[in-house]
Design an enzyme around this catalytic site. Structure first.
Site, short mmCIF file in Angstrom:
data_model
loop_
_atom_site.label_atom_id
_atom_site.label_comp_id
_atom_site.label_asym_id
_atom_site.label_seq_id
_atom_site.Cartn_x
_atom_site.Cartn_y
_atom_site.Cartn_z
N TYR A 229 0.81 -1.23 0.00
CA TYR A 229 0.00 0.00 0.00
C TYR A 229 0.84 1.28 0.00
O TYR A 229 0.30 2.37 -0.05
CB TYR A 229 -0.98 0.02 1.18
CG TYR A 229 -0.35 -0.21 2.54
CD1 TYR A 229 0.32 0.80 3.20
CD2 TYR A 229 -0.43 -1.46 3.16
CE1 TYR A 229 0.90 0.59 4.45
CE2 TYR A 229 0.15 -1.69 4.40
CZ TYR A 229 0.81 -0.66 5.05
OH TYR A 229 1.38 -0.88 6.27
N LYS A 230 2.17 1.15 0.07
CA LYS A 230 3.03 2.33 0.05
C LYS A 230 3.38 2.64 -1.41
O LYS A 230 2.51 3.06 -2.17
CB LYS A 230 4.25 2.10 0.93
CG LYS A 230 3.84 1.99 2.41
CD LYS A 230 4.96 1.65 3.35
CE LYS A 230 4.43 1.64 4.80
NZ LYS A 230 5.37 1.03 5.73
C1 LIG Z 1 4.81 0.54 6.93
C2 LIG Z 1 5.71 -0.46 7.56
C3 LIG Z 1 5.22 -1.62 8.14
C4 LIG Z 1 3.72 -1.83 8.23
O1 LIG Z 1 3.34 -3.08 8.70
P1 LIG Z 1 1.80 -3.46 8.64
O2 LIG Z 1 1.72 -4.81 9.20
O3 LIG Z 1 1.38 -3.36 7.20
O4 LIG Z 1 1.03 -2.45 9.43
C5 LIG Z 1 6.12 -2.55 8.65
N1 LIG Z 1 7.45 -2.31 8.59
C6 LIG Z 1 7.96 -1.19 8.06
C7 LIG Z 1 9.42 -0.98 8.01
C8 LIG Z 1 7.10 -0.22 7.54
O5 LIG Z 1 7.60 0.90 7.03
#
Ligand SMILES: *Cc1c(COP(=O)(O)O)cnc(C)c1O
Length: 419
Positions: A229-230
């Site tokens: 989603y990023k």
């Molecule tokens: C955004 C991010 C996550 C997000 O984890 P989710 O389980 O999708 O909430 C995990 N690790 C890093 C390094 C991130 O930047």
């Protein structure tokens, strides 16, 4: 003869000329972005691909609404974790059959941490970094609850990474690009040092996939996880992915032994037997409603040359930093992103004593970046949706907000909102 001064290189005209010559410029039209907004948060929630609506409509009206359960076969739902995994694999340098789309990044971290420990049963240390994204470190703590004696050591707090690489270390879990500063590890070199200590390398690609070419196989990575989603534009809460190098598929065991990781799910056997390949990293039923936007975004990403993405990302960051350099010292902004392009991902970050109020002021004027505690202004540079002129305007607005002191009208207090 025309002499181009460095000031000219930072002018609006130069930014427009760079946009006119940009081989990725036409891709912007594949995304919906609100008019008048300069979106510098695509590293946190990527922009909406226009194709998402149609893909969701097909899923709802036809695949679910009309074909119902037949779609698990007819629409290929059952295979989506693998087919979409391979499409992401192209972006992260993974040959086919080593990436599955499933669950969240946090859950996948749990699985690969446990899998790495299963391959290094005589060792009891996991190494990560004190500055890592918190969920990554929290998940090690969760694994430790189930594995008494497991020790977590954090580079940057307990020592430097190399000092921590003793023969007790089972796995080192690092995020390739630091979510605050944007500093980037040299994946191949660090993986080699981890392997020299007899440990396994787990990489979090949250800020890598879709930001620049990643080469997991070539770097010798053992496991990796990341979000869709990023930079990958799969929408809020889009499914994550998990990479396991083929050499580990036979022996690595992960403890979330759901039926879709079973060798023969539809035999409905009593006992668990892990599937032979990457399928053993699956757990339960994949969320087709969440997969649909990812498919639409991959329809765009499938056509993208990642080296062009990297070239534009570097140029956008150079422009951003050079323009801020002109007024940074006067206003107390400090660039905390490495100035050497090879040492950074696709974001730029600055510290400022009033970072929170500054970000609120920027957002109020249509420049969407984000704040990261305690004092960081963070700007994600997404080459598919950003123009050079956007960077020119965003930095001009930042300068004007600082010169005028307009940020003072914004609260310096962070409430409970997501930032
Ligand atoms: C955004 C991010 C996550 C997000 O984890 P989710 O389980 O999708 O909430 C995990 N690790 C890093 C390094 C991130 O930047």
């Amino acid at each position: 003869m025309v002499i181009t001064s460095s000031a000219d290189a930072l002018s609006r005209e130069a930014a427009r000329a760079a946009d006119a010559a940009d081989p990725l410029a036409h891709i912007r039209g594949a995304f919906d972005l609100p008019e008048g907004t300069i979106y510098l948060d695509g590293n946190s929630l990527g922009a909406l691909p226009k194709g998402v609506r149609a893909r969701l409509a097909t899923l709802v009206d036809q695949e679910w609404g009309r074909d119902l359960i037949a779609s698990w076969n007819k629409a290929g739902w059952m295979h989506k974790p693998f087919t979409l995994g391979d499409r992401i694999g192209r972006l992260i340098g993974a040959a086919s059959g080593q990436v599955v789309v499933c669950d969240s990044t946090s859950v996948n971290l749990f699985k690969v941490l446990a899998a790495a420990l299963s391959l290094r049963s005589g060792r009891n240390v996991v190494v990560s970094e004190a500055g890592n994204f918190p969920t990554d470190v929290y998940m090690v703590e969760g694994v430790a609850q189930l594995k008494p004696g497991l020790v977590l050591e954090l580079a940057g707090r307990d020592g430097t990474l190399d000092d921590l690489l003793t023969n007790d270390v089972a796995a080192v879990m690092l995020t390739e690009v630091d979510f605050r500063s944007g500093a980037r590890h040299d994946m191949a070199a660090v993986t080699a040092r981890i392997h020299a200590a007899g440990a396994l390398a787990i990489w979090d690609l949250a800020h890598s996939a879709g930001a620049f070419p990643v080469a997991l196989d070539a770097a010798g990575a053992d496991f990796a996880v990341g979000c869709s989603y990023k930079y990958l534009n799969a929408g809020p809460g889009g499914p994550a992915y998990l990479y396991a190098a083929a050499r580990h598929h036979g022996a690595a065991l992960q403890p979330l032994t759901g039926w879709l990781g079973h060798a023969d799910p539809f035999a409905f056997d009593v006992g668990f037997r892990p599937a032979a390949g990457i399928a053993r990293f699956l757990c339960g039923t994949p969320s087709m409603l969440a997969f649909a936007p990812l498919e639409a975004s991959l329809d765009i990403w499938d056509r993208i040359d990642m080296s062009a993405v990297r070239a534009k990302s570097v140029a956008l960051a150079e422009l951003f930093i050079a323009r801020v350099d002109r007024f940074a010292a006067k206003h107390g902004l400090v660039c905390v992103t490495p100035r050497e392009p090879a040492h950074r991902g696709s974001q730029v970050a600055f510290t400022h004593a009033q970072a929170f109020a500054l970000i609120r002021a920027l957002i109020a004027e249509g420049v969407v970046g984000d704040f990261r505690a305690p004092d960081i202004l963070r700007f994600g540079l997404t080459p598919l949706t950003l123009a050079y002129e956007d960077v020119w305007r965003a930095t001009a607005i930042l300068e004007d907000i600082l010169d005028s002191g307009r940020w003072r009208a914004h609260s310096a207090e962070r409430g409970t909102e997501v930032t």
